[in-house]
Design a protein around this motif. Structure first.
Motif, PDB file in Angstrom:
ATOM      1  N   SER A   1     -47.541   1.505 -16.599  1.00  0.00           N
ATOM      2  CA  SER A   1     -47.173   0.903 -15.319  1.00  0.00           C
ATOM      3  C   SER A   1     -48.389   0.802 -14.418  1.00  0.00           C
ATOM      4  O   SER A   1     -49.375   1.523 -14.593  1.00  0.00           O
ATOM      5  CB  SER A   1     -46.080   1.736 -14.646  1.00  0.00           C
ATOM      6  N   ALA A   2     -48.334  -0.096 -13.451  1.00  0.00           N
ATOM      7  CA  ALA A   2     -49.422  -0.230 -12.492  1.00  0.00           C
ATOM      8  C   ALA A   2     -49.375   0.927 -11.496  1.00  0.00           C
ATOM      9  O   ALA A   2     -48.365   1.602 -11.346  1.00  0.00           O
ATOM     10  CB  ALA A   2     -49.312  -1.559 -11.762  1.00  0.00           C
ATOM     11  N   GLY A   3     -50.514   1.170 -10.816  1.00  0.00           N
ATOM     12  CA  GLY A   3     -50.571   2.215  -9.803  1.00  0.00           C
ATOM     13  C   GLY A   3     -51.656   3.237 -10.086  1.00  0.00           C
ATOM     14  O   GLY A   3     -52.510   3.045 -10.963  1.00  0.00           O
ATOM     15  N   LEU A   4     -51.640   4.331  -9.328  1.00  0.00           N
ATOM     16  CA  LEU A   4     -52.622   5.398  -9.506  1.00  0.00           C
ATOM     17  C   LEU A   4     -52.338   6.173 -10.788  1.00  0.00           C
ATOM     18  O   LEU A   4     -51.193   6.522 -11.067  1.00  0.00           O
ATOM     19  CB  LEU A   4     -52.594   6.348  -8.310  1.00  0.00           C
ATOM     20  N   LYS A   5     -53.386   6.453 -11.552  1.00  0.00           N
ATOM     21  CA  LYS A   5     -53.250   7.129 -12.829  1.00  0.00           C
ATOM     22  C   LYS A   5     -54.252   8.277 -12.934  1.00  0.00           C
ATOM     23  O   LYS A   5     -55.435   8.110 -12.640  1.00  0.00           O
ATOM     24  CB  LYS A   5     -53.518   6.146 -13.986  1.00  0.00           C
TER      25      LYS A   5
ATOM     26  N   PRO B   1     -44.650  -7.139 -24.187  1.00  0.00           N
ATOM     27  CA  PRO B   1     -45.700  -7.050 -25.208  1.00  0.00           C
ATOM     28  C   PRO B   1     -46.985  -7.766 -24.832  1.00  0.00           C
ATOM     29  O   PRO B   1     -48.057  -7.414 -25.301  1.00  0.00           O
ATOM     30  CB  PRO B   1     -45.044  -7.701 -26.433  1.00  0.00           C
ATOM     31  N   GLY B   2     -46.880  -8.772 -23.950  1.00  0.00           N
ATOM     32  CA  GLY B   2     -48.073  -9.486 -23.509  1.00  0.00           C
ATOM     33  C   GLY B   2     -48.799  -8.809 -22.375  1.00  0.00           C
ATOM     34  O   GLY B   2     -49.855  -9.245 -21.940  1.00  0.00           O
ATOM     35  N   GLY B   3     -48.223  -7.714 -21.850  1.00  0.00           N
ATOM     36  CA  GLY B   3     -48.876  -6.968 -20.792  1.00  0.00           C
ATOM     37  C   GLY B   3     -48.636  -7.514 -19.406  1.00  0.00           C
ATOM     38  O   GLY B   3     -49.188  -6.997 -18.448  1.00  0.00           O
ATOM     39  N   GLY B   4     -47.819  -8.558 -19.248  1.00  0.00           N
ATOM     40  CA  GLY B   4     -47.581  -9.127 -17.933  1.00  0.00           C
ATOM     41  C   GLY B   4     -46.422  -8.474 -17.229  1.00  0.00           C
ATOM     42  O   GLY B   4     -45.976  -7.398 -17.582  1.00  0.00           O
ATOM     43  N   SER B   5     -45.914  -9.160 -16.213  1.00  0.00           N
ATOM     44  CA  SER B   5     -44.722  -8.740 -15.464  1.00  0.00           C
ATOM     45  C   SER B   5     -44.851  -7.335 -14.896  1.00  0.00           C
ATOM     46  O   SER B   5     -43.984  -6.487 -15.086  1.00  0.00           O
ATOM     47  CB  SER B   5     -43.488  -8.846 -16.361  1.00  0.00           C
ATOM     48  N   GLY B   6     -45.962  -7.078 -14.239  1.00  0.00           N
ATOM     49  CA  GLY B   6     -46.081  -5.830 -13.493  1.00  0.00           C
ATOM     50  C   GLY B   6     -46.683  -4.671 -14.228  1.00  0.00           C
ATOM     51  O   GLY B   6     -46.755  -3.575 -13.695  1.00  0.00           O
ATOM     52  N   GLN B   7     -47.131  -4.868 -15.464  1.00  0.00           N
ATOM     53  CA  GLN B   7     -47.696  -3.773 -16.221  1.00  0.00           C
ATOM     54  C   GLN B   7     -49.192  -3.945 -16.405  1.00  0.00           C
ATOM     55  O   GLN B   7     -49.755  -5.002 -16.189  1.00  0.00           O
ATOM     56  CB  GLN B   7     -46.994  -3.650 -17.580  1.00  0.00           C
ATOM     57  N   ALA B   8     -49.847  -2.847 -16.821  1.00  0.00           N
ATOM     58  CA  ALA B   8     -51.289  -2.865 -17.061  1.00  0.00           C
ATOM     59  C   ALA B   8     -51.548  -2.406 -18.488  1.00  0.00           C
ATOM     60  O   ALA B   8     -50.729  -1.722 -19.095  1.00  0.00           O
ATOM     61  CB  ALA B   8     -52.008  -1.955 -16.067  1.00  0.00           C
ATOM     62  N   ARG B   9     -52.703  -2.799 -19.008  1.00  0.00           N
ATOM     63  CA  ARG B   9     -53.114  -2.361 -20.340  1.00  0.00           C
ATOM     64  C   ARG B   9     -54.495  -1.737 -20.263  1.00  0.00           C
ATOM     65  O   ARG B   9     -55.317  -2.114 -19.422  1.00  0.00           O
ATOM     66  CB  ARG B   9     -53.127  -3.546 -21.308  1.00  0.00           C
TER      67      ARG B   9
ATOM     68  N   GLU C   1     -57.010   3.529 -10.361  1.00  0.00           N
ATOM     69  CA  GLU C   1     -55.874   2.678 -10.014  1.00  0.00           C
ATOM     70  C   GLU C   1     -55.854   1.449 -10.900  1.00  0.00           C
ATOM     71  O   GLU C   1     -56.848   0.743 -11.016  1.00  0.00           O
ATOM     72  CB  GLU C   1     -55.933   2.254  -8.542  1.00  0.00           C
ATOM     73  N   PHE C   2     -54.705   1.221 -11.534  1.00  0.00           N
ATOM     74  CA  PHE C   2     -54.506   0.037 -12.361  1.00  0.00           C
ATOM     75  C   PHE C   2     -53.662  -0.977 -11.587  1.00  0.00           C
ATOM     76  O   PHE C   2     -52.647  -0.623 -10.997  1.00  0.00           O
ATOM     77  CB  PHE C   2     -53.774   0.388 -13.658  1.00  0.00           C
ATOM     78  N   SER C   3     -54.075  -2.222 -11.612  1.00  0.00           N
ATOM     79  CA  SER C   3     -53.310  -3.286 -10.972  1.00  0.00           C
ATOM     80  C   SER C   3     -52.370  -3.938 -11.980  1.00  0.00           C
ATOM     81  O   SER C   3     -52.628  -3.930 -13.190  1.00  0.00           O
ATOM     82  CB  SER C   3     -54.256  -4.356 -10.405  1.00  0.00           C
ATOM     83  N   ALA C   4     -51.292  -4.495 -11.472  1.00  0.00           N
ATOM     84  CA  ALA C   4     -50.326  -5.163 -12.336  1.00  0.00           C
ATOM     85  C   ALA C   4     -50.964  -6.371 -13.018  1.00  0.00           C
ATOM     86  O   ALA C   4     -51.833  -7.038 -12.451  1.00  0.00           O
ATOM     87  CB  ALA C   4     -49.112  -5.599 -11.524  1.00  0.00           C
ATOM     88  N   ASN C   5     -50.542  -6.626 -14.246  1.00  0.00           N
ATOM     89  CA  ASN C   5     -50.982  -7.791 -15.009  1.00  0.00           C
ATOM     90  C   ASN C   5     -52.487  -7.801 -15.237  1.00  0.00           C
ATOM     91  O   ASN C   5     -53.103  -8.868 -15.284  1.00  0.00           O
ATOM     92  CB  ASN C   5     -50.541  -9.091 -14.329  1.00  0.00           C
ATOM     93  N   SER C   6     -53.076  -6.603 -15.378  1.00  0.00           N
ATOM     94  CA  SER C   6     -54.520  -6.486 -15.578  1.00  0.00           C
ATOM     95  C   SER C   6     -54.807  -5.608 -16.791  1.00  0.00           C
ATOM     96  O   SER C   6     -53.954  -4.843 -17.231  1.00  0.00           O
ATOM     97  CB  SER C   6     -55.191  -5.887 -14.339  1.00  0.00           C
TER      98      SER C   6
ATOM     99  N   LEU D   1     -65.359   2.490 -15.733  1.00  0.00           N
ATOM    100  CA  LEU D   1     -64.049   1.859 -15.785  1.00  0.00           C
ATOM    101  C   LEU D   1     -64.271   0.382 -15.540  1.00  0.00           C
ATOM    102  O   LEU D   1     -64.780  -0.015 -14.489  1.00  0.00           O
ATOM    103  CB  LEU D   1     -63.097   2.441 -14.742  1.00  0.00           C
ATOM    104  N   GLU D   2     -63.887  -0.431 -16.512  1.00  0.00           N
ATOM    105  CA  GLU D   2     -64.148  -1.857 -16.448  1.00  0.00           C
ATOM    106  C   GLU D   2     -62.839  -2.648 -16.446  1.00  0.00           C
ATOM    107  O   GLU D   2     -61.864  -2.269 -17.105  1.00  0.00           O
ATOM    108  CB  GLU D   2     -64.968  -2.292 -17.671  1.00  0.00           C
ATOM    109  N   SER D   3     -62.824  -3.725 -15.697  1.00  0.00           N
ATOM    110  CA  SER D   3     -61.739  -4.694 -15.780  1.00  0.00           C
ATOM    111  C   SER D   3     -62.146  -5.736 -16.817  1.00  0.00           C
ATOM    112  O   SER D   3     -63.259  -6.279 -16.758  1.00  0.00           O
ATOM    113  CB  SER D   3     -61.515  -5.354 -14.416  1.00  0.00           C
ATOM    114  N   VAL D   4     -61.276  -5.981 -17.777  1.00  0.00           N
ATOM    115  CA  VAL D   4     -61.612  -6.903 -18.860  1.00  0.00           C
ATOM    116  C   VAL D   4     -60.565  -7.998 -18.943  1.00  0.00           C
ATOM    117  O   VAL D   4     -59.432  -7.854 -18.465  1.00  0.00           O
ATOM    118  CB  VAL D   4     -61.709  -6.167 -20.216  1.00  0.00           C
ATOM    119  N   SER D   5     -60.936  -9.107 -19.552  1.00  0.00           N
ATOM    120  CA  SER D   5     -59.987 -10.195 -19.765  1.00  0.00           C
ATOM    121  C   SER D   5     -58.907  -9.732 -20.724  1.00  0.00           C
ATOM    122  O   SER D   5     -59.203  -9.170 -21.774  1.00  0.00           O
ATOM    123  CB  SER D   5     -60.698 -11.422 -20.336  1.00  0.00           C
TER     124      SER D   5
END
Length: 301
Positions: free
Chosen positions: A208-212, A153-161, A232-237, A254-258
């Motif tokens: 999941s992380a990776g090409l989307k 739920p926090g978006g960590g451990s290898g996943q992207a939001r 491409e989405f990176s893990a934990n981002s 496409l922006e990377s945000v906190s």
């Protein structure tokens, strides 16, 4: 939480006097589900730090639309059950001791009562997490192998939001901006440029992380545009598709945000929390009553 076989007993007993043919189908599916639960729980127990989707090409799966925190340590998950062909399906969605069928309005919940979602949809609420902070979502569809996904739920451990937002407005109508990734669509709506109503931003989706592959489309009286491609989405981002006016015309950034503390966080406006990754040019897709020159940056209150 690890699901137990007795979870299904009250529901089956409660419906013993209802339609016999339906009972046979439901009972068979629940027995199959219980076997799948045991398998899924064993996987989770043996690999507590392995955050992955164990569904294969022969498995059902859950398409997660949103994960929101309902109270401290409790979450609500909304999504859809799909079969191995990625088609909406009548089946069972199970997480943290709660489950519901995805067979349309009137679908029963295992804890009692029924749901009124459209075919394929599920809504599970008040879900506690495993000891490692994850939630295990399992799906069961007749004729398919069980599906199992582990989400954080926090978006960590290898996943992207990710989410979507439009920073543009039209002088004569609202602007509707929608982005779809992995079958999940997020929409942002801005009112006319002279209307001070804040632009909407939906909660973050988890993937999941990776090409989307993605598609984005915009509709207003000023223009109808679209753009599609691969990002491409990176893990934990965390990411935001942001529609802006650049050199006199609309483009998608496409922006990377906190990452917010919860997927339920809405508009991000802090400049220091945003990093531009790429610019995605938009193409005109339909006729409009006005020219794109009437689109402007939306001034937020």
């Amino acid at each position: 939480m690890k699901e137990q076989f007795w979870l299904f007993t009250p529901w089956v007993s409660f419906h013993q006097e209802e339609n016999t043919m339906l009972n046979k189908y439901v009972l068979a599916l629940l027995v199959f589900s219980a076997i799948g639960c045991a398998t899924g729980s064993a996987i989770a127990q043996n690999s507590p730090d392995d955050h992955r989707q164990t569904s294969t090409s022969q498995s059902s799966a859950a398409i997660i639309s949103s994960v929101t925190q309902s109270s401290p340590g409790r979450y609500r998950i909304i999504g859809s059950v799909v079969d191995r062909n990625n088609t909406l399906a009548c089946g069972l969605a199970l997480a943290s001791g709660r489950c519901v069928f995805s067979c349309g309005p009137g679908s029963p919940r295992c804890e009692g009562g029924s749901d009124n979602l459209s075919f394929g949809g599920f809504d599970l609420s008040d879900l506690p997490t495993e000891k490692d902070g994850t939630i295990i979502v399992q799906t069961f569809v007749q004729g398919n192998m069980p599906g199992l996904q582990v989400i954080n739920p926090g978006g960590g451990s290898g996943q992207a939001r990710w989410t979507a937002y439009t920073s543009t407005c039209c002088s004569s109508s609202s602007t509707i901006y929608s982005v779809t990734v992995d079958g999940v669509t997020k929409t942002s709506v801005s009112t006319r440029c002279d209307d001070s109503t804040p632009t909407t931003q939906e909660s973050f989706a988890i993937t999941s992380a990776g090409l989307k592959n993605f598609t984005a489309s915009t509709s207003s009286a000023c223009s109808e545009t679209s753009v599609s491609g691969t990002v491409e989405f990176s893990a934990n981002s965390c990411y935001r598709f942001n529609r802006v006016i650049e050199n006199g015309g609309p483009v998608t950034h496409l922006e990377s945000v906190s990452c917010p503390s919860s997927t339920n966080t809405h508009t991000l406006r802090q400049a220091d929390s945003i990093t531009l990754i790429t610019v995605l040019p938009e193409s005109q897709t339909g006729n409009s009553s006005s020219s794109t020159a009437q689109e402007q940056p939306k001034i937020q209150p």
